[in-house]
Each structure stands twice: as C-alpha cells, then as structure tokens.
Design an enzyme around this catalytic site. Sequence first.
Site, mmCIF file in Angstrom:
data_model
loop_
_atom_site.group_PDB
_atom_site.id
_atom_site.type_symbol
_atom_site.label_atom_id
_atom_site.label_comp_id
_atom_site.label_asym_id
_atom_site.label_seq_id
_atom_site.Cartn_x
_atom_site.Cartn_y
_atom_site.Cartn_z
ATOM 1 N N CYS A 167 93.748 18.857 -2.827
ATOM 2 C CA CYS A 167 92.434 19.075 -2.202
ATOM 3 C C CYS A 167 92.361 20.454 -1.540
ATOM 4 C CB CYS A 167 92.174 17.981 -1.170
ATOM 5 S SG CYS A 167 90.596 18.218 -0.344
ATOM 6 N N LYS A 210 99.354 13.775 -7.557
ATOM 7 C CA LYS A 210 98.501 14.730 -8.290
ATOM 8 C C LYS A 210 98.655 16.081 -7.589
ATOM 9 C CE LYS A 210 93.667 15.319 -9.811
ATOM 10 N NZ LYS A 210 92.830 16.072 -8.864
HETATM 11 C C1 LIG Z 1 82.761 15.848 -7.537
HETATM 12 C C2 LIG Z 1 84.246 15.956 -7.565
HETATM 13 C C3 LIG Z 1 85.013 15.258 -6.649
HETATM 14 C C4 LIG Z 1 86.405 15.338 -6.690
HETATM 15 N N1 LIG Z 1 87.150 14.580 -5.814
HETATM 16 C C5 LIG Z 1 88.510 14.530 -5.976
HETATM 17 C C6 LIG Z 1 89.308 13.617 -5.224
HETATM 18 O O1 LIG Z 1 88.816 12.827 -4.388
HETATM 19 N N2 LIG Z 1 90.651 13.632 -5.439
HETATM 20 C C7 LIG Z 1 91.239 14.470 -6.365
HETATM 21 O O2 LIG Z 1 92.463 14.439 -6.548
HETATM 22 N N3 LIG Z 1 90.498 15.320 -7.086
HETATM 23 C C8 LIG Z 1 89.158 15.366 -6.930
HETATM 24 N N4 LIG Z 1 88.413 16.205 -7.708
HETATM 25 C C9 LIG Z 1 89.087 17.120 -8.677
HETATM 26 C C10 LIG Z 1 89.239 16.450 -10.026
HETATM 27 O O3 LIG Z 1 89.983 15.253 -9.901
HETATM 28 C C11 LIG Z 1 89.937 17.362 -11.051
HETATM 29 O O4 LIG Z 1 91.242 17.657 -10.619
HETATM 30 C C12 LIG Z 1 89.203 18.692 -11.281
HETATM 31 O O5 LIG Z 1 87.805 18.524 -11.287
HETATM 32 C C13 LIG Z 1 89.643 19.314 -12.622
HETATM 33 O O6 LIG Z 1 89.391 18.437 -13.685
HETATM 34 P P1 LIG Z 1 88.118 18.617 -14.687
HETATM 35 O O7 LIG Z 1 88.273 19.967 -15.315
HETATM 36 O O8 LIG Z 1 88.253 17.477 -15.650
HETATM 37 O O9 LIG Z 1 86.887 18.568 -13.836
HETATM 38 C C14 LIG Z 1 87.034 16.160 -7.661
HETATM 39 C C15 LIG Z 1 86.253 16.876 -8.577
HETATM 40 C C16 LIG Z 1 84.879 16.783 -8.546
HETATM 41 C C17 LIG Z 1 84.071 17.552 -9.558
#
Ligand SMILES: Cc1cc2nc3c(=O)[nH]c(=O)nc-3n(C[C@H](O)[C@H](O)[C@H](O)COP(=O)(O)O)c2cc1C
Length: 317
Positions: A109, A154
């Site tokens: 985060c 993660k």
């Molecule tokens: C709206 C939103 C909320 C997210 N909240 C979390 C979360 O609570 N915990 C977490 O580990 N990652 C969170 N992420 C990050 C995603 O899990 C992920 O690592 C990141 O978006 C990259 O993946 P992607 O390219 O598939 O979007 C969030 C991402 C988005 C877009």
Amino acid sequence: MKLGSLELASPFILSPMESVSDAAHRRLCWSLGAGFTWTEMIRARGLVRNNKSTIDLIDSFDGDVPTGVQLMVVNEVELEEALTNLDTLAASTHPHFKNLRAVDLNFGCPSPEVIKIGAGPALLKRKNKLRAIFEVLRAWKGRTSLPIGAVTAKIRLGLNRPEMDQKVYLPIVELANELLDGLTVHARHAREESSTPAHWEAIAEVKARATIPIIGNGDVMSLDSAQRLLQHCDGVMIARGAIRSPWIFRELTGRGSGQPTLAELDAAESEWRRRATELNSKPKFFEWHAEGFNRMRARLSGKPMTGADLPATEHMR
Ligand SMILES: Cc1cc2nc3c(=O)[nH]c(=O)nc-3n(C[C@H](O)[C@H](O)[C@H](O)COP(=O)(O)O)c2cc1C
C-alpha cells in the site's frame, strides 16, 4: 493451481481492492471464473480494537466463494493480537468469519499514512521484522480453528527506485519459501503509478528462486497479457482488468467473451445489488459499483464517455 492446501479452480485471482471487493462483487467475479478472491485491505489495528467498521469489512458470509482476508500490519505483536481476535470473533458473535480460507499480508500500500507508521512497503527491506511477522502468521495457521488453507503476502518491488534497484524483494522470497504458502508480486515499487508499465522481469526473477507458488500482478487486462505473464509465474492477480469488466475472468477461463451483453450486465447488476443489500454492504461499495456498472453500460452501448475508462477514484495499493 494449488495454494497451500487450497485447490483453486483457476489461476486467475481477484485482487484485494479497497471500496471494490465486497462479498457481492467477489461472488460475481468467482461465478465468472476467478479462482480465488480477497477482501480489501483491513487494518490489523482496527481488528485488535474491535472497530466495528473494520470488522464489517471482513464479510466472508458466502461459503461458496473462496475468500481470504488481507491484513495490513505494523509489527508481529499487532498481527498476533489481530489473529487471536479473529479466532475469538469467528467462534462467537460473527459466524460469517468462518468461511475465511486464507490470510494475506499487505506490503504494497503506497498511502503516505501507511508508510509513515512503518507498515506496508516500508517493511520490505526489514528482513528480520518480516521474518518475525511471517513466523506469527505461520504459527497461527497451525492452531486456528478457521479453515485456513494458505497464508501469503503481497509485495511490491521496494519502497522506491533505489530499493527496487537493490532488489530488496529477493531476500523476501527466501523467507516466503520457508514460512508462507504463496507470494504475490505487484511488479512496481511503491512510488510508481499504474501508468508505469509493471516490471514483469522481476516476477520471473522471483519465480526462479521460489519453491512456493508465485502470483504475478500488474497490467493484466486481457487474455493475451494473462497468458504472457503466466509464462513467468503460477497464477495471475487482476485488479483494474476486473473493474473494467468482471467478465475478464470468463475470457481467461475460456468460457466466453470478456465483455457481457447488455442483458448479462443488467442481470449481473441487479443480482449484485440484491446481494449487496442483503449482506449490508457499506455505502462506498454501492457508490463504486453504481458508477462501474454505468461505465460498462456506456461502453457496451457505444455512448461517448467522459474521462478515463475507469472510475475516477481509482487508486493503487
Ligand atoms: C481501486 C483499487 C483498490 C485497491 N486496493 C488494494 C488493496 O486493498 N490491497 C492491495 O493489496 N492492493 C490494492 N490495490 C492494488 C491492486 O491489488 C493491484 O496490485 C494493482 O492495481 C496492480 O494490478 P492491476 O494492474 O491488475 O490493476 C487496489 C487497486 C485499485 C485499482
């Protein structure tokens, strides 16, 4: 794919997402092919303090949908207390916790609030602290009465560019091999925005050292990108691709198109709303998904859209 003792129906995993991943949304993604789902990041401190709004976010009522809870911790003492409280809650007034199948720890985060208290990606380079935290999680897995099949973490590639260049993520793989059942790698450092392409080569580097399943994360938006990333790891975690269209899981599992028809979208929305209402989802989830379903509908019906093709409040963990 196997994660600990969990047999996942597919290697495509729904990301933990703040304000997105309520029980109703997780069910929709699971019904379309997601092999596992996570709650949004929960602050361990809130769990220790019995904070109602924190506890309400652990909404694993739904026994059909394989779900884990993701925790953000500052240190091993806080984690121990949070996990002990989870056991107590599961045994008493909150029977819906009984369905939790896994616990994940968040080390990604990028919020300044989280980094300021030394949590999330601020812990990535602290190998001894991470060991202590992983040991608490492992020991709890051995004694909890919850049906926990896997404990995971993660990570990002570092807090910043210098940490990524020093490859602080590699020693974590050794620790994870010893103490965890899986490791998700969001292939960016914590100062990078989602517009920076994910460094998939680091996922391959991690996989080369791993004896546990590695889940790659970052920029999977289609069947093609999922297949390419899967050449470097065991599973793929999807966040924005599932916001854009939960049907991405149907496409990835070879069951149909990555886009719904308008009739499917309408049916999914009313089913989502019915469940979210029944399960008392927080208002923030209603706000997010109302906007999300509307954007999907606009895209499908070819109406012009303003702004990006993702909800405006998008942020990354
Ligand atoms: C709206 C939103 C909320 C997210 N909240 C979390 C979360 O609570 N915990 C977490 O580990 N990652 C969170 N992420 C990050 C995603 O899990 C992920 O690592 C990141 O978006 C990259 O993946 P992607 O390219 O598939 O979007 C969030 C991402 C988005 C877009």
